[in-house]
Scaffold this active site. Structure first.
Site, PDB file in Angstrom:
ATOM      1  CB  THR A  98     -53.700 -11.914  57.091  1.00 53.44           C
ATOM      2  OG1 THR A  98     -52.975 -12.606  56.079  1.00 53.44           O
ATOM      3  CG2 THR A  98     -55.134 -11.709  56.636  1.00 53.44           C
ATOM      4  CE  LYS A 173     -54.282 -14.255  53.515  1.00 56.13           C
ATOM      5  NZ  LYS A 173     -53.883 -15.533  52.940  1.00 56.13           N
TER       6      LYS A 173
HETATM    7  P1  NAD Z   1     -47.056 -17.754  63.309  1.00 54.77           P
HETATM    8  O1  NAD Z   1     -47.892 -17.656  64.517  1.00 54.77           O
HETATM    9  O2  NAD Z   1     -46.434 -19.073  62.926  1.00 54.77           O
HETATM   10  O3  NAD Z   1     -45.861 -16.678  63.350  1.00 54.77           O
HETATM   11  C1  NAD Z   1     -46.004 -15.383  63.818  1.00 54.77           C
HETATM   12  C2  NAD Z   1     -44.706 -15.011  64.535  1.00 54.77           C
HETATM   13  O4  NAD Z   1     -44.765 -13.635  64.918  1.00 54.77           O
HETATM   14  C3  NAD Z   1     -44.461 -15.818  65.804  1.00 54.77           C
HETATM   15  O5  NAD Z   1     -43.231 -16.489  65.693  1.00 54.77           O
HETATM   16  C4  NAD Z   1     -44.453 -14.768  66.923  1.00 54.77           C
HETATM   17  O6  NAD Z   1     -43.544 -15.045  67.949  1.00 54.77           O
HETATM   18  C5  NAD Z   1     -44.055 -13.527  66.148  1.00 54.77           C
HETATM   19  N1  NAD Z   1     -44.398 -12.258  66.783  1.00 54.77           N
HETATM   20  C6  NAD Z   1     -45.583 -11.843  67.283  1.00 54.77           C
HETATM   21  N2  NAD Z   1     -45.501 -10.573  67.726  1.00 54.77           N
HETATM   22  C7  NAD Z   1     -44.220 -10.168  67.505  1.00 54.77           C
HETATM   23  C8  NAD Z   1     -43.512  -8.963  67.729  1.00 54.77           C
HETATM   24  N3  NAD Z   1     -44.089  -7.903  68.298  1.00 54.77           N
HETATM   25  N4  NAD Z   1     -42.200  -8.900  67.388  1.00 54.77           N
HETATM   26  C9  NAD Z   1     -41.598  -9.968  66.816  1.00 54.77           C
HETATM   27  N5  NAD Z   1     -42.217 -11.149  66.562  1.00 54.77           N
HETATM   28  C10 NAD Z   1     -43.518 -11.236  66.901  1.00 54.77           C
HETATM   29  O7  NAD Z   1     -47.977 -17.211  62.112  1.00 54.77           O
HETATM   30  P2  NAD Z   1     -47.794 -17.485  60.545  1.00 54.77           P
HETATM   31  O8  NAD Z   1     -48.494 -18.742  60.201  1.00 54.77           O
HETATM   32  O9  NAD Z   1     -46.365 -17.270  60.181  1.00 54.77           O
HETATM   33  O10 NAD Z   1     -48.677 -16.271  59.974  1.00 54.77           O
HETATM   34  C11 NAD Z   1     -48.228 -14.924  59.958  1.00 54.77           C
HETATM   35  C12 NAD Z   1     -49.270 -14.099  59.209  1.00 54.77           C
HETATM   36  O11 NAD Z   1     -49.412 -14.623  57.874  1.00 54.77           O
HETATM   37  C13 NAD Z   1     -50.664 -14.127  59.835  1.00 54.77           C
HETATM   38  O12 NAD Z   1     -51.262 -12.877  59.713  1.00 54.77           O
HETATM   39  C14 NAD Z   1     -51.392 -15.180  58.993  1.00 54.77           C
HETATM   40  O13 NAD Z   1     -52.801 -14.949  58.982  1.00 54.77           O
HETATM   41  C15 NAD Z   1     -50.769 -14.969  57.637  1.00 54.77           C
HETATM   42  N6  NAD Z   1     -50.747 -16.132  56.727  1.00 54.77           N
HETATM   43  C16 NAD Z   1     -50.430 -17.367  57.181  1.00 54.77           C
HETATM   44  C17 NAD Z   1     -50.418 -18.439  56.278  1.00 54.77           C
HETATM   45  C18 NAD Z   1     -50.069 -19.851  56.719  1.00 54.77           C
HETATM   46  O14 NAD Z   1     -50.284 -20.792  55.924  1.00 54.77           O
HETATM   47  N7  NAD Z   1     -49.530 -20.049  57.918  1.00 54.77           N
HETATM   48  C19 NAD Z   1     -50.713 -18.245  54.928  1.00 54.77           C
HETATM   49  C20 NAD Z   1     -50.995 -16.951  54.502  1.00 54.77           C
HETATM   50  C21 NAD Z   1     -51.001 -15.907  55.408  1.00 54.77           C
END
Ligand code: NAD
Length: 298
Positions: A98, A173
């Site tokens: 997002t 979104k």
């Molecule tokens: P998270 O923080 O749990 O996971 C993100 C991951 O990305 C981390 O493990 C981090 O180490 C990794 N990362 C960051 N930069 C990187 C790079 N350059 N190369 C490789 N890995 C990298 O976040 P999440 O909860 O999985 O959310 C991810 C996205 O989805 C966000 O944009 C969030 O807004 C969206 N989202 C989350 C949810 C939810 O319920 N958690 C629901 C819908 C959407």
């Protein structure tokens, strides 16, 4: 299909696992050793770097926290080449993070110049939806590219919408998440008011769920610990959707509202309340912990 998957966090981890279970050949990477370890334990091949996931990949999926991470991954920086410089022309990129719609458009335009199709495909449905493979995908990009992505998206989600051109998935979104942020605070207030009056929160939650106040938080994500066994609230607000991620999304909604001169008073207030909650040290907790702002202490 050979798929590169980058970003194995709360959402990306289970999404990648569903693709692996569906029989796709995955090469996955995350900066976090712990996140990689969780997938490796399930038999997913872990690459040494994001660039190393690309070998033979027909589809590249990214699931990163925010715009700056996506920019850094695809465009590189400080002398480091970006993924777009290395992806074979003809590859399809699906970015499910997002992020700002403007960033999605920028990546899509840069991809198009290199013969790489890019769609924005942010998701809704929470970590439960990611695990169950029932996410909702909101896609921005060319209809033909969505059709190429569909067989892959179907392994991770139950609803796939074409919102419009590049960036439109992101706009849909942030509209959804602005509503989610607002309704979680409203639901928290209502539960806290009932509890302050001595009502049983489980009974009150069920009454409201089946009444005109019924909503997604009451259905699947009750913010009060102990009401719903599988909700983050009952797990110390661990995992789930972090307060700081909700704060990011509400910030994106406010920036967008300013750019089109839309009135979003509750969205603005919700952003401030999540910001205060984050400043109080709760940024890493699931966003439903915002109930702490309106709950009696102790
Ligand atoms: P998270 O923080 O749990 O996971 C993100 C991951 O990305 C981390 O493990 C981090 O180490 C990794 N990362 C960051 N930069 C990187 C790079 N350059 N190369 C490789 N890995 C990298 O976040 P999440 O909860 O999985 O959310 C991810 C996205 O989805 C966000 O944009 C969030 O807004 C969206 N989202 C989350 C949810 C939810 O319920 N958690 C629901 C819908 C959407």
């Amino acid at each position: 299909m050979k798929i590169a998957f980058i970003g194995l966090g709360n959402m990306g981890g289970p999404m990648a696992l569903n693709l692996h279970k569906a029989g796709h050949a995955l090469s996955a990477f995350d900066l976090s050793v712990e996140a990689c370890g969780r997938l490796a334990a399930e038999g997913v091949a872990i690459a040494a770097s994001a660039a190393d996931t690309l070998d033979g990949a027909e589809v590249v999926i990214s699931m990163l926290p925010a715009s700056q991470h996506v920019e850094s991954l695809f465009f590189g920086g400080e002398g480091r080449p970006g993924l777009l410089d290395r992806i074979t022309p003809g590859t399809l990129v699906i970015d499910s993070s997002t992020i700002a719609a403007a960033t999605s458009r920028k990546v899509a335009q840069a991809g198009a110049k290199r013969g790489v199709a890019v769609i924005d495909a942010p998701v809704s449905g929470g970590t439960g939806g990611a695990i169950a493979g029932t996410l909702t995908f909101m896609v921005g990009g060319a209809a033909a590219d969505l059709e190429r992505a569909r067989p892959v998206l179907e392994k991770m989600g139950a609803n796939i919408f074409h919102a419009g051109e590049a960036g439109a998935g992101q706009t849909a979104k942030i509209c959804n998440n602005m509503l989610l942020g607002i309704l979680m605070i409203g639901t928290s207030e209502a539960i806290a008011l009932g509890v302050a009056n001595g009502l049983d929160p489980k009974v009150l939650s069920e009454i409201m769920r089946r009444s005109s106040g019924g909503n997604w938080a009451l259905e699947k994500y009750n913010p009060l610990p102990g009401v719903m066994e599988n909700a983050p609230a009952s797990k110390g607000y661990a995992g789930g959707f972090g307060t700081d991620l909700m704060l990011k999304d509400l910030g994106l909604a406010q920036e967008n509202a300013a750019s089109v001169r839309a009135a979003t008073p509750l969205g603005g207030l919700a952003r401030s309340l999540y910001a205060a909650h984050s400043l109080a040290g709760h940024g890493a907790l699931d966003f439903s912990s915002v109930i702490k702002l309106v709950q009696k202490a102790g």
